[in-house]
Design a protein around this motif. Structure first.
Motif, short mmCIF file in Angstrom:
data_model
loop_
_atom_site.label_atom_id
_atom_site.label_comp_id
_atom_site.label_asym_id
_atom_site.label_seq_id
_atom_site.Cartn_x
_atom_site.Cartn_y
_atom_site.Cartn_z
N GLU A 124 0.65 -1.27 0.08
CA GLU A 124 -0.24 0.06 -0.04
C GLU A 124 0.82 1.17 0.16
N LEU A 125 0.51 2.20 -0.80
CA LEU A 125 1.06 3.67 -0.57
C LEU A 125 0.15 4.30 -0.01
N CYS A 126 0.89 5.06 1.39
CA CYS A 126 0.03 5.65 2.29
C CYS A 126 0.54 7.22 2.40
N ARG A 127 -0.44 8.15 2.33
CA ARG A 127 -0.30 9.43 2.79
C ARG A 127 0.14 9.48 4.23
N VAL A 128 0.97 10.21 4.77
CA VAL A 128 1.32 10.57 6.06
C VAL A 128 0.46 11.53 6.79
N ASN A 129 -0.34 11.37 7.68
CA ASN A 129 -1.38 12.49 8.25
C ASN A 129 -0.98 12.51 9.79
N GLY A 130 -0.04 13.16 10.21
CA GLY A 130 0.57 13.05 11.47
C GLY A 130 1.05 11.67 12.05
N VAL A 176 3.77 -2.61 3.69
CA VAL A 176 3.86 -4.11 3.25
C VAL A 176 3.02 -5.14 4.24
N THR A 177 2.08 -5.88 3.74
CA THR A 177 1.33 -6.78 4.68
C THR A 177 1.37 -8.17 3.94
N TYR A 178 1.90 -9.14 4.93
CA TYR A 178 2.01 -10.44 4.52
C TYR A 178 1.63 -11.37 5.65
N ASN A 179 0.66 -12.54 5.13
CA ASN A 179 0.63 -13.54 6.14
C ASN A 179 1.71 -14.40 6.43
N PHE A 180 2.33 -14.48 7.42
CA PHE A 180 3.41 -15.39 7.73
C PHE A 180 2.96 -16.29 8.77
N MET A 181 2.81 -17.48 8.67
CA MET A 181 2.50 -18.47 9.90
C MET A 181 1.17 -18.18 10.43
N GLY A 182 0.17 -17.65 9.44
CA GLY A 182 -1.07 -17.51 9.69
C GLY A 182 -1.33 -16.21 10.66
N ASN A 183 -0.27 -15.36 10.71
CA ASN A 183 -0.29 -13.73 11.39
C ASN A 183 -0.03 -12.92 10.26
N THR A 226 1.91 -10.03 9.10
CA THR A 226 3.15 -9.18 9.36
C THR A 226 3.28 -8.14 8.50
N ILE A 227 3.47 -6.88 9.19
CA ILE A 227 3.50 -5.64 8.67
C ILE A 227 4.83 -4.81 8.68
N LYS A 228 5.33 -4.33 7.61
CA LYS A 228 6.62 -3.79 7.57
C LYS A 228 6.21 -2.36 6.77
N VAL A 229 6.84 -1.44 7.40
CA VAL A 229 6.48 0.18 6.95
C VAL A 229 7.79 0.85 6.60
N SER A 230 7.99 1.10 5.46
CA SER A 230 9.02 2.11 4.73
C SER A 230 9.33 3.29 5.74
N ASP A 231 10.42 3.88 5.58
CA ASP A 231 10.73 5.20 6.15
C ASP A 231 9.98 6.26 5.43
N TYR A 272 10.57 7.50 -7.68
CA TYR A 272 10.73 7.14 -6.14
C TYR A 272 11.10 5.65 -6.12
N ASN A 273 12.15 5.26 -5.76
CA ASN A 273 12.55 3.96 -5.69
C ASN A 273 12.76 3.54 -4.14
N VAL A 274 11.61 2.70 -3.60
CA VAL A 274 11.41 2.33 -2.15
C VAL A 274 11.70 0.85 -2.05
N PRO A 275 13.12 0.40 -1.78
CA PRO A 275 13.08 -1.07 -1.57
C PRO A 275 12.83 -1.37 -0.30
N ILE A 276 12.28 -2.50 0.08
CA ILE A 276 12.08 -2.88 1.54
C ILE A 276 12.55 -4.44 1.82
N SER A 277 12.95 -4.65 3.13
CA SER A 277 13.40 -5.78 3.60
C SER A 277 12.65 -6.24 4.68
N VAL A 278 12.03 -7.47 4.63
CA VAL A 278 11.39 -8.02 5.63
C VAL A 278 12.32 -9.16 6.58
#
Length: 497
Positions: A251-257, A292-299, A301-306, A322-328
């Motif tokens: 998801e691309l999210c706008r930051v509001n506060g 990034v949201t991914y179902n890992f082992m039934g739950n 898991t969320i990772k958010v970029s800077d 805008y290149n935004v790589p992400i590692s989980v």
């Protein structure tokens, strides 16, 4: 006499009491309703000590209140005079802070007798946004009724375009402050400019500017306008073992506060890539994150970029890529090694084309059960279901079976025509190769001969001979005589062969 006076006085007292108690009785019987709500600001936060008025449909004030510390307010005993047991009202609210007053009002809404209605009041312009609108039009300096197509430039690097259509206005959403704005029109290889205008944009307000361009004279050296800008946000998602993460929700999210507001969503592909095209901002710049949201082992898991800044698409001197790589920090994948004989089969995974052909090792495949199809023209599809081990490789090797076969027509006479499913496919003896498997109808014919029709079935990888010996139609035609002579010679040949 005394009795008469007494009776008169008693009657006077009774009539007076009746007259004076009628309006009181009627007032006590007027139906009422009640209203509760909350005063909130533009960020939905409660506002205390706001002054409120309840107004009826003709703007008469029927009640006053002040919001509590949590922004709540109540109007009790609201008179309802409608014949159907309801009336329309609205609420106005005024909030004073640092000597400045902010006011707003609701739309009209219904209040019902013997009921409590809840309706909030939002004072939209508090707190101040510190942003405002700059808008306007471009016209001919010699004819204000003639709109002029132009590129509008702003001193902060933003630009916009307008056409010559009447009413086509330009606009910018800007932080409050001072700017310079100008317009350029290109015509006959020259540029005509409006000159720069100084403007001031107030918070939560609109400044309208009319830019005039004189189309007389020679203009200046052509200034080619920029093209419309496009913002692209993309990146690659990798697992702990450096393998790509496939099938994650991005998801691309706008930051509001401290909050994130999703504006677009996609799924990472087999290589862990994601992409958002045409990302628009209304302000010169806005802060975003990739979640990034991914179902890992039934739950989940969320990772958010800077957080990172995306600029207005039509802005000069900034990057719009805008290149935004992400590692989980987990591993939940293996790989699939697909090999076929012959090579070149398309690899479909879980019903989707991976865009890869055999032989190929697909990494970053989610651990667990998957379906795979190997597809190639001229060969039967291979459909498989298997489990991909975590941090392991599932190997697939398939010898593809042809989906076609050959049909060899052996025809007499040699100039007879062959039709397959109604289409002419040859003349005389013909070997048809790579026919798709299935049933076909055929017809063999020649003038002066009886047609032969039939059906045949093509077996994948098979070969079928179809002999056809046409019989001439009886008669004294040259064709029939030729047929008889040919038959005689064939018979003699068989006797002495």
């Amino acid at each position: 006499m005394v009795k008469m006076v007494y009776r008169f006085f008693s009657l006077f007292i009774i009539v007076s009491l009746f007259i004076f108690t009628i309006p009181v009785s009627l007032a006590d019987n007027t139906p009422t309703g009640a209203l509760t709500g909350k005063v909130i600001d533009r960020n939905n936060m409660p506002l205390a000590n706001a002054t409120l008025q309840l107004q009826d449909s003709v703007y008469n004030v029927v009640g006053n209140a002040i919001s509590a510390s949590d922004g709540t307010f109540t109007f009790n005993n609201v008179p309802i005079t409608g014949f159907d047991g309801r009336d329309v009202f609205r609420v106005t609210a005024t909030y004073i802070v640092s000597g400045k007053s902010y006011s707003d009002k609701t739309e009209f809404f219904w209040i019902y007798k013997n009921q409590v209605v809840t309706h909030n009041v939002q004072i939209y312009y508090y707190p101040p946004s510190n942003y405002g609108w700059l808008t306007g039009k471009v016209v001919n300096a010699n004819n204000y009724n003639q709109y002029v197509s132009a590129t509008i430039y702003l001193s902060n690097g933003m630009y916009d375009f307008v056409s010559s259509e009447p009413g086509d206005n330009w606009q910018f959403y800007l932080p409050a402050g001072d700017y310079q704005v100008w317009a350029e029109h290109n015509e006959n290889g020259k540029t005509f400019s409006s000159g720069k205008s100084d403007v001031h944009v107030n918070s939560d307000d609109t400044f309208t500017a009319v830019l005039t361009i004189s189309l007389t004279g020679n203009g200046t050296t052509l200034h080619t306008p920029p093209s419309a800008g496009v913002n692209v946000v993309h990146g690659n998602i990798k697992q702990k073992n450096d393998a790509p993460l496939y099938g994650a929700t991005v998801e691309l999210c706008r930051v509001n506060g401290v909050n994130f507001s999703p504006i677009s969503s996609t799924t990472s592909d087999v290589e862990g890539n994601y992409r958002f095209n045409g990302v628009n901002t209304s302000a010169p710049s806005e802060s975003y994150v990739v979640r990034v949201t991914y179902n890992f082992m039934g739950n989940d898991t969320i990772k958010v970029s800077d957080p990172f800044t995306i600029y207005y698409a039509n802005m000069l001197n900034v990057s719009h890529d805008y290149n935004v790589p992400i590692s989980v920090d987990f591993t939940d994948s293996g790989s699939i090694e697909a090999v076929t004989d012959p090579a070149g089969a398309s690899i479909w995974l879980d019903g989707a084309d991976t865009g890869r052909t055999t032989p190929f090792n697909i990494t970053g495949v989610r651990a667990g059960e998957h379906t795979c199809s190997l597809l190639m023209d001229g060969y039967l599809p291979e459909n498989l279901t298997f489990n991909v081990p975590s941090e392991g490789t599932y190997r697939v090797y398939k010898v593809l079976k042809p989906s076609t076969g050959d049909v060899n027509f052996i025809i007499k006479p040699s100039d007879a025509s062959i039709y397959l499913n109604g289409d002419l496919v040859g003349t005389g003896s013909t070997n048809l190769t790579k026919l798709q498997y299935g049933q076909y109808s055929y017809t063999v014919g020649r003038e002066g001969y009886r047609n032969v029709t039939g059906t045949l079935e093509v077996i994948p990888g098979g070969h079928l001979d179809v002999p056809v010996d046409l019989v001439a139609v009886p008669g004294l035609s040259l064709t029939y005589i030729g047929y008889l002579i040919n038959s005689v010679f064939e018979s003699i040949g068989k006797l002495f062969g």
